[in-house]
Design a protein around this motif. Structure first.
Motif, PDB file in Angstrom:
ATOM      1  N   THR A  70       0.831  -1.206   0.000  1.00 23.61           N
ATOM      2  CA  THR A  70       0.000   0.000   0.000  1.00 23.61           C
ATOM      3  C   THR A  70       0.859   1.248   0.000  1.00 23.61           C
ATOM      4  N   ALA A  71       2.092   1.136   0.523  1.00 26.25           N
ATOM      5  CA  ALA A  71       3.002   2.280   0.549  1.00 26.25           C
ATOM      6  C   ALA A  71       4.040   2.101  -0.554  1.00 26.25           C
ATOM      7  N   ARG A  72       3.659   2.355  -1.775  1.00 20.49           N
ATOM      8  CA  ARG A  72       4.560   2.171  -2.910  1.00 20.49           C
ATOM      9  C   ARG A  72       5.640   3.243  -2.909  1.00 20.49           C
ATOM     10  N   HIS A  73       6.837   2.840  -3.284  1.00 22.12           N
ATOM     11  CA  HIS A  73       7.967   3.756  -3.345  1.00 22.12           C
ATOM     12  C   HIS A  73       8.213   4.137  -4.791  1.00 22.12           C
ATOM     13  N   TRP A  74       8.746   5.340  -5.012  1.00 22.63           N
ATOM     14  CA  TRP A  74       8.971   5.784  -6.390  1.00 22.63           C
ATOM     15  C   TRP A  74       9.960   4.874  -7.110  1.00 22.63           C
ATOM     16  N   ARG A  75      10.853   4.209  -6.382  1.00 26.76           N
ATOM     17  CA  ARG A  75      11.791   3.293  -7.021  1.00 26.76           C
ATOM     18  C   ARG A  75      11.090   2.120  -7.687  1.00 26.76           C
ATOM     19  N   GLN A  76       9.912   1.755  -7.195  1.00 29.63           N
ATOM     20  CA  GLN A  76       9.191   0.618  -7.735  1.00 29.63           C
ATOM     21  C   GLN A  76       8.400   0.963  -8.996  1.00 29.63           C
ATOM     22  N   GLU A  77       8.397   2.236  -9.377  1.00 31.34           N
ATOM     23  CA  GLU A  77       7.636   2.661 -10.549  1.00 31.34           C
ATOM     24  C   GLU A  77       8.420   2.531 -11.845  1.00 31.34           C
ATOM     25  N   LEU A  78       9.696   2.189 -11.771  1.00 32.42           N
ATOM     26  CA  LEU A  78      10.491   1.981 -12.985  1.00 32.42           C
ATOM     27  C   LEU A  78      11.587   0.963 -12.699  1.00 32.42           C
ATOM     28  N   ASP A 108      18.807   9.653  -8.128  1.00 35.41           N
ATOM     29  CA  ASP A 108      17.909   8.593  -8.574  1.00 35.41           C
ATOM     30  C   ASP A 108      16.467   9.082  -8.599  1.00 35.41           C
ATOM     31  N   GLN A 109      16.070   9.825  -7.564  1.00 39.47           N
ATOM     32  CA  GLN A 109      14.702  10.329  -7.519  1.00 39.47           C
ATOM     33  C   GLN A 109      14.462  11.365  -8.618  1.00 39.47           C
ATOM     34  N   HIS A 110      15.448  12.222  -8.859  1.00 40.32           N
ATOM     35  CA  HIS A 110      15.326  13.200  -9.942  1.00 40.32           C
ATOM     36  C   HIS A 110      15.133  12.488 -11.278  1.00 40.32           C
ATOM     37  N   TYR A 111      15.905  11.420 -11.493  1.00 49.21           N
ATOM     38  CA  TYR A 111      15.760  10.670 -12.738  1.00 49.21           C
ATOM     39  C   TYR A 111      14.371  10.050 -12.839  1.00 49.21           C
ATOM     40  N   ALA A 112      13.880   9.485 -11.750  1.00 47.80           N
ATOM     41  CA  ALA A 112      12.560   8.843 -11.767  1.00 47.80           C
ATOM     42  C   ALA A 112      11.455   9.833 -12.111  1.00 47.80           C
ATOM     43  N   GLU A 113      11.633  11.072 -11.715  1.00 47.55           N
ATOM     44  CA  GLU A 113      10.601  12.090 -11.949  1.00 47.55           C
ATOM     45  C   GLU A 113      10.712  12.744 -13.321  1.00 47.55           C
ATOM     46  N   HIS A 114      11.881  12.675 -13.952  1.00 45.78           N
ATOM     47  CA  HIS A 114      12.083  13.425 -15.202  1.00 45.78           C
ATOM     48  C   HIS A 114      12.631  12.575 -16.348  1.00 45.78           C
ATOM     49  N   HIS A 115      12.627  11.270 -16.196  1.00 47.60           N
ATOM     50  CA  HIS A 115      13.300  10.446 -17.213  1.00 47.60           C
ATOM     51  C   HIS A 115      12.564  10.469 -18.548  1.00 47.60           C
TER      52      HIS A 115
END
Length: 221
Positions: free
Chosen positions: A135-143, A168-175
C-alpha cells in the motif's frame, strides 16, 4: 442508437485503446532491447573469455555472483554478474537482464530487499507479500533499476544535490529517452577518457626515462 448504448460503446472503445497502449512497447523498452542486444553481441566474446579465465581459477562460489534485487513493481529477481571488475566485465555481464527486461540500460541503482531505501515510510518490507504489492509504494518501484544511471555517472561529484538517492529520484521524476542517451554517452565517455589519459601518462613516463643526449656528451660542456 440510444444515448446510453452510445456511451457504453464509446467507453468500450476507449478501454480498448487504453489496453492497446499498454501492450505497445515504450520507447525506453525499444532502446533497451535494441541497444542492449547489440552491446551483448559485441561483448559476448569478451564475457566468454572472462568466464573461462574465472573458471580456470576455480574460485569458491563459481564464475557468477547471485544476489536478490528489487525490480519494477517491487518484484524480486536474482541479479547475476561475473566475479570480476576488470574492463567492467561485471557490468557488461548484466546485459542479459536488460534484454530479458529485469533491468533497463538507465535507471536507479538496483537495491537489495533489505535496503531501507527501497521502501516508502510505513511499508512492511519484512512480509514477503509486500515485495509484489504494498500500500506504501515507493517511487523506485515505478520503474526498472538500471545498468547505469544518473547517480553512477555523477558519482565523483561532491555537490550536496548530487547525493545518489536524490539523483535517482530526480531521474525517476524526469526520465525520458533523451536523458537516457545523454547518461549512456557520459557513462561511455568517462572511462574512455580515463583510459586515454592513462595511456598518455604512461607514454610521457617512458619519454622522460629515455636518455636523448648524443653520444660522448659531458655535463662539463
Amino acid at each position: 442508437m440510444p444515448v446510453r448504448m452510445r456511451a457504453q460503446s464509446q467507453e468500450r472503445t476507449w478501454e480498448w485503446l487504453r489496453e492497446s497502449r499498454r501492450a505497445w512497447p515504450s520507447a525506453k523498452r525499444v532502446l533497451d532491447l535494441t541497444l542492449g542486444s547489440v552491446l551483448l553481441i559485441i561483448a559476448a566474446p569478451l564475457l566468454a573469455a572472462g568466464a573461462l579465465a574465472l573458471a580456470a581459477q576455480r574460485k569458491p562460489g563459481g564464475v557468477l555472483t547471485r544476489s536478490p534485487r528489487i525490480g519494477l513493481g517491487g518484484r524480486l529477481f536474482v541479479l547475476r554478474s561475473l566475479r570480476t571488475r576488470r574492463l567492467r566485465l561485471d557490468l557488461l555481464s548484466r546485459l542479459p537482464h536488460v534484454v530479458r527486461g529485469d533491468l533497463s540500460l538507465v535507471g536507479p541503482v538496483p537495491l537489495a530487499p533489505d535496503d531501507e531505501r527501497a521502501w516508502a515510510p510505513g511499508a512492511d518490507s519484512d512480509t514477503p507479500k509486500t515485495f509484489a504489492a504494498t500500500t506504501a509504494r515507493h517511487w523506485r518501484q515505478e520503474l526498472k533499476p538500471g545498468l547505469t544511471g544518473l547517480a553512477q555517472v555523477r558519482s565523483r561529484s561532491v555537490m550536496p544535490w548530487d547525493e545518489p538517492a536524490l539523483l535517482d529520484q530526480h531521474y525517476a521524476e524526469h526520465h525520458w529517452v533523451g536523458l537516457d542517451l545523454a547518461i549512456l554517452a557520459r557513462a561511455v565517455h568517462t572511462p574512455l577518457r580515463r583510459a586515454i589519459r592513462g595511456l598518455i601518462r604512461r607514454g610521457e613516463a617512458h619519454l622522460s626515462d629515455t636518455d636523448h643526449r648524443r653520444s660522448g656528451y659531458s655535463a662539463a660542456e
